[in-house]
Design a protein around this motif. Structure first.
Motif, PDB file in Angstrom:
ATOM      1  N   SER A   1      56.071  96.927   9.872  1.00 50.44           N
ATOM      2  CA  SER A   1      57.171  97.403  10.707  1.00 50.44           C
ATOM      3  C   SER A   1      57.791  96.273  11.518  1.00 50.44           C
ATOM      4  O   SER A   1      58.977  96.294  11.814  1.00 50.44           O
ATOM      5  N   LEU A   2      56.970  95.275  11.842  1.00 51.19           N
ATOM      6  CA  LEU A   2      57.416  94.188  12.712  1.00 51.19           C
ATOM      7  C   LEU A   2      56.778  92.888  12.276  1.00 51.19           C
ATOM      8  O   LEU A   2      55.573  92.836  11.998  1.00 51.19           O
ATOM      9  N   ILE A   3      57.585  91.845  12.228  1.00 52.68           N
ATOM     10  CA  ILE A   3      57.083  90.500  11.943  1.00 52.68           C
ATOM     11  C   ILE A   3      57.411  89.624  13.141  1.00 52.68           C
ATOM     12  O   ILE A   3      58.571  89.524  13.546  1.00 52.68           O
ATOM     13  N   ILE A   4      56.378  89.038  13.722  1.00 53.42           N
ATOM     14  CA  ILE A   4      56.573  88.086  14.824  1.00 53.42           C
ATOM     15  C   ILE A   4      56.503  86.687  14.230  1.00 53.42           C
ATOM     16  O   ILE A   4      55.465  86.274  13.717  1.00 53.42           O
ATOM     17  N   ILE A   5      57.635  86.003  14.280  1.00 52.64           N
ATOM     18  CA  ILE A   5      57.739  84.671  13.684  1.00 52.64           C
ATOM     19  C   ILE A   5      56.834  83.679  14.422  1.00 52.64           C
ATOM     20  O   ILE A   5      56.670  83.737  15.629  1.00 52.64           O
ATOM     21  N   GLU A   6      56.277  82.768  13.686  1.00 56.95           N
ATOM     22  CA  GLU A   6      55.458  81.684  14.247  1.00 56.95           C
ATOM     23  C   GLU A   6      56.151  80.979  15.410  1.00 56.95           C
ATOM     24  O   GLU A   6      57.375  80.971  15.507  1.00 56.95           O
ATOM     25  N   HIS A   7      55.338  80.369  16.267  1.00 58.54           N
ATOM     26  CA  HIS A   7      55.883  79.783  17.498  1.00 58.54           C
ATOM     27  C   HIS A   7      56.894  78.680  17.218  1.00 58.54           C
ATOM     28  O   HIS A   7      56.745  77.879  16.309  1.00 58.54           O
ATOM     29  N   SER A   8      57.935  78.668  18.021  1.00 55.21           N
ATOM     30  CA  SER A   8      58.973  77.639  17.946  1.00 55.21           C
ATOM     31  C   SER A   8      59.000  76.887  19.273  1.00 55.21           C
ATOM     32  O   SER A   8      58.800  77.485  20.329  1.00 55.21           O
ATOM     33  N   PHE A   9      59.226  75.584  19.219  1.00 56.14           N
ATOM     34  CA  PHE A   9      59.208  74.802  20.461  1.00 56.14           C
ATOM     35  C   PHE A   9      60.542  74.911  21.189  1.00 56.14           C
ATOM     36  O   PHE A   9      61.608  74.985  20.579  1.00 56.14           O
ATOM     37  N   VAL A  10      60.456  74.936  22.527  1.00 55.56           N
ATOM     38  CA  VAL A  10      61.654  75.117  23.356  1.00 55.56           C
ATOM     39  C   VAL A  10      62.293  73.793  23.754  1.00 55.56           C
ATOM     40  O   VAL A  10      63.477  73.748  24.102  1.00 55.56           O
ATOM     41  N   VAL A  11      61.508  72.714  23.737  1.00 52.58           N
ATOM     42  CA  VAL A  11      62.003  71.348  23.955  1.00 52.58           C
ATOM     43  C   VAL A  11      61.144  70.420  23.102  1.00 52.58           C
ATOM     44  O   VAL A  11      59.988  70.733  22.803  1.00 52.58           O
ATOM     45  N   PRO A  12      61.681  69.257  22.688  1.00 53.36           N
ATOM     46  CA  PRO A  12      60.893  68.338  21.856  1.00 53.36           C
ATOM     47  C   PRO A  12      59.551  67.961  22.478  1.00 53.36           C
ATOM     48  O   PRO A  12      58.550  67.809  21.761  1.00 53.36           O
ATOM     49  N   GLN A  13      59.508  67.814  23.795  1.00 56.72           N
ATOM     50  CA  GLN A  13      58.256  67.472  24.476  1.00 56.72           C
ATOM     51  C   GLN A  13      57.194  68.556  24.281  1.00 56.72           C
ATOM     52  O   GLN A  13      56.000  68.286  24.352  1.00 56.72           O
ATOM     53  N   GLY A  14      57.630  69.769  23.995  1.00 57.31           N
ATOM     54  CA  GLY A  14      56.704  70.881  23.816  1.00 57.31           C
ATOM     55  C   GLY A  14      56.378  71.198  22.377  1.00 57.31           C
ATOM     56  O   GLY A  14      55.799  72.248  22.081  1.00 57.31           O
ATOM     57  N   LYS A  15      56.737  70.314  21.456  1.00 50.51           N
ATOM     58  CA  LYS A  15      56.433  70.519  20.042  1.00 50.51           C
ATOM     59  C   LYS A  15      54.936  70.386  19.806  1.00 50.51           C
ATOM     60  O   LYS A  15      54.314  69.409  20.223  1.00 50.51           O
ATOM     61  N   ALA A  16      54.358  71.349  19.114  1.00 53.18           N
ATOM     62  CA  ALA A  16      52.903  71.395  18.956  1.00 53.18           C
ATOM     63  C   ALA A  16      52.404  70.697  17.695  1.00 53.18           C
ATOM     64  O   ALA A  16      51.289  70.179  17.672  1.00 53.18           O
ATOM     65  N   SER A  17      53.231  70.693  16.639  1.00 54.67           N
ATOM     66  CA  SER A  17      52.754  70.150  15.365  1.00 54.67           C
ATOM     67  C   SER A  17      53.924  69.796  14.457  1.00 54.67           C
ATOM     68  O   SER A  17      55.040  70.290  14.643  1.00 54.67           O
ATOM     69  N   LYS A  18      53.662  68.972  13.479  1.00 59.48           N
ATOM     70  CA  LYS A  18      54.685  68.609  12.504  1.00 59.48           C
ATOM     71  C   LYS A  18      55.015  69.833  11.650  1.00 59.48           C
ATOM     72  O   LYS A  18      54.134  70.605  11.292  1.00 59.48           O
ATOM     73  N   GLY A  19      56.287  69.993  11.338  1.00 51.85           N
ATOM     74  CA  GLY A  19      56.703  71.147  10.558  1.00 51.85           C
ATOM     75  C   GLY A  19      56.856  72.413  11.369  1.00 51.85           C
ATOM     76  O   GLY A  19      57.039  73.498  10.811  1.00 51.85           O
ATOM     77  N   GLN A  20      56.806  72.283  12.713  1.00 50.25           N
ATOM     78  CA  GLN A  20      56.971  73.457  13.572  1.00 50.25           C
ATOM     79  C   GLN A  20      58.442  73.828  13.692  1.00 50.25           C
ATOM     80  O   GLN A  20      59.320  72.969  13.727  1.00 50.25           O
ATOM     81  N   LEU A  21      58.706  75.110  13.792  1.00 50.64           N
ATOM     82  CA  LEU A  21      60.053  75.636  13.952  1.00 50.64           C
ATOM     83  C   LEU A  21      60.602  75.280  15.336  1.00 50.64           C
ATOM     84  O   LEU A  21      59.852  75.192  16.304  1.00 50.64           O
ATOM     85  N   SER A  22      61.920  75.091  15.415  1.00 46.99           N
ATOM     86  CA  SER A  22      62.563  74.721  16.675  1.00 46.99           C
ATOM     87  C   SER A  22      63.513  75.807  17.164  1.00 46.99           C
ATOM     88  O   SER A  22      64.248  76.412  16.393  1.00 46.99           O
TER      89      SER A  22
END
Length: 333
Positions: free
Chosen positions: A53-74
């Motif tokens: 019924s619902l898909i919660i998309i993987e985490h996306s970073f809100v600023v480059p400094q907050g990027k968690a991993s390579k290939g992460q959504l922005s």
């Protein structure tokens, strides 16, 4: 009657059953965080038939400094919106609702990932789950800037056509670092007791709601317990959950804190965070999502029947078998 196949209507978000796909990082985005064809294909496959019924998309970073991993959504720039529209449309055409999760990694990253930005945190304490260098303690001005970045990211999520936005405060990322007394040793208004440690959360909720409007669903993923001596407890989470409801959160999504997405000592259980979700449900009236180790449809049904949660998230089983939701729904119907 099947509990899993009944619909849920919390006024802002109507779901045709109680089964959701929780956010799981795929690392399939382009290097700059743009939506890739691989990411579109992945969510197209997972949403086929609308059994979720619902898909919660993987985490996306809100600023480059907050990027968690390579290939992460922005979600950090307006240029990302067109690609995000394709992602939302891909899920919608298959019959599922789509929520996008926004996040800042805080101390759970390093300069190789962020493009040279040093990692930051509420206090200069090494992240106990993702052991990187000692983070720089955020100033109040820097905290205000991060709060604004969540607001801007939420606006982009709405403009991209998603059905809601989820604020990430779990799994040892920045908001979870503020939440936990193990990583938040501040002596100003952003530290101290639980109400001080969730001040940043409440300020983010406020500006996010200003950006998206009162009718747009806002969820919060809470790392409710650290399962570590001196860390967050169920009692902390009950207080925080009530405050988040008062602030306007529409759905609470419960997971682990500094321990990550597994509950130590309970990893073999179906729905191993169910004691926490049940305790939180006792103090709030908004829907609560339970994830963690659920691999069998009868177990999901029983957890709902026992009042442990309102929605069930199935992650790893869906990762292994994209037809899991179809089989589960059909077996219960």
């Amino acid at each position: 009657m099947s509990y899993l196949t009944t619909h849920l209507d919390n006024c802002k978000l109507t779901l045709n059953n109680r089964l959701i796909l929780p956010p799981m990082a795929t690392s399939k985005s382009e290097l700059n965080g743009e939506v890739s064809q691989g990411l579109l294909d992945y969510y197209d496959e997972k949403s086929q038939g609308g059994y979720l019924s619902l898909i919660i998309i993987e985490h996306s970073f809100v600023v480059p400094q907050g990027k968690a991993s390579k290939g992460q959504l922005s979600a950090a720039d307006d240029s990302m919106v067109e690609g995000l529209k394709k992602l939302a449309n891909t899920i919608h055409k298959n019959g599922s609702k789509a929520i996008m999760q926004i996040n800042h990694a805080g101390s759970a990253t390093n300069k190789d990932i962020t493009g040279g930005c040093g990692n930051v945190g509420p206090s200069p304490i090494v992240n106990p789950l993702i052991k990187q260098e000692v983070p720089k303690e955020l100033s109040k001005e820097e905290i205000k800037e991060i709060i604004e970045s969540f607001k801007d990211a939420a606006r982009r999520v709405k403009n991209a056509g998603f059905d809601g936005v989820e604020i990430h405060s779990a799994h040892s990322y920045l908001l979870n670092q503020f939440y936990s007394p193990l990583t938040n040793k501040r002596t100003d208004e952003y530290g101290g007791d639980i109400l001080g440690r969730i001040k940043i959360h409440l300020e983010i909720i406020k500006v996010v709601k200003e950006a998206v409007g009162e009718e747009f669903p806002v969820l919060l993923r809470l790392g409710a317990c650290d399962y570590m001596e001196g860390g967050t407890t169920v009692e902390d989470s009950k207080i925080a959950a009530l405050e988040f409801q008062k602030a306007g959160i529409d759905i609470l999504d419960i997971s682990g804190g500094l321990c990550g997405f597994v509950a130590p000592g309970h990893a073999r259980e179906q729905g191993y965070f169910s004691e926490i979700t049940q305790a939180i449900k006792e103090v709030v009236s908004i829907p609560v999502i339970l994830t963690g180790g659920i691999t069998e449809a009868p177990a999901a049904e029983e957890l709902l029947a026992l009042g442990k949660a309102d929605l069930i998230g199935v992650g790893r089983a869906m990762l292994k078998d994209s037809l899991w939701a179809k089989k589960a729904i059909e077996s219960l119907e």
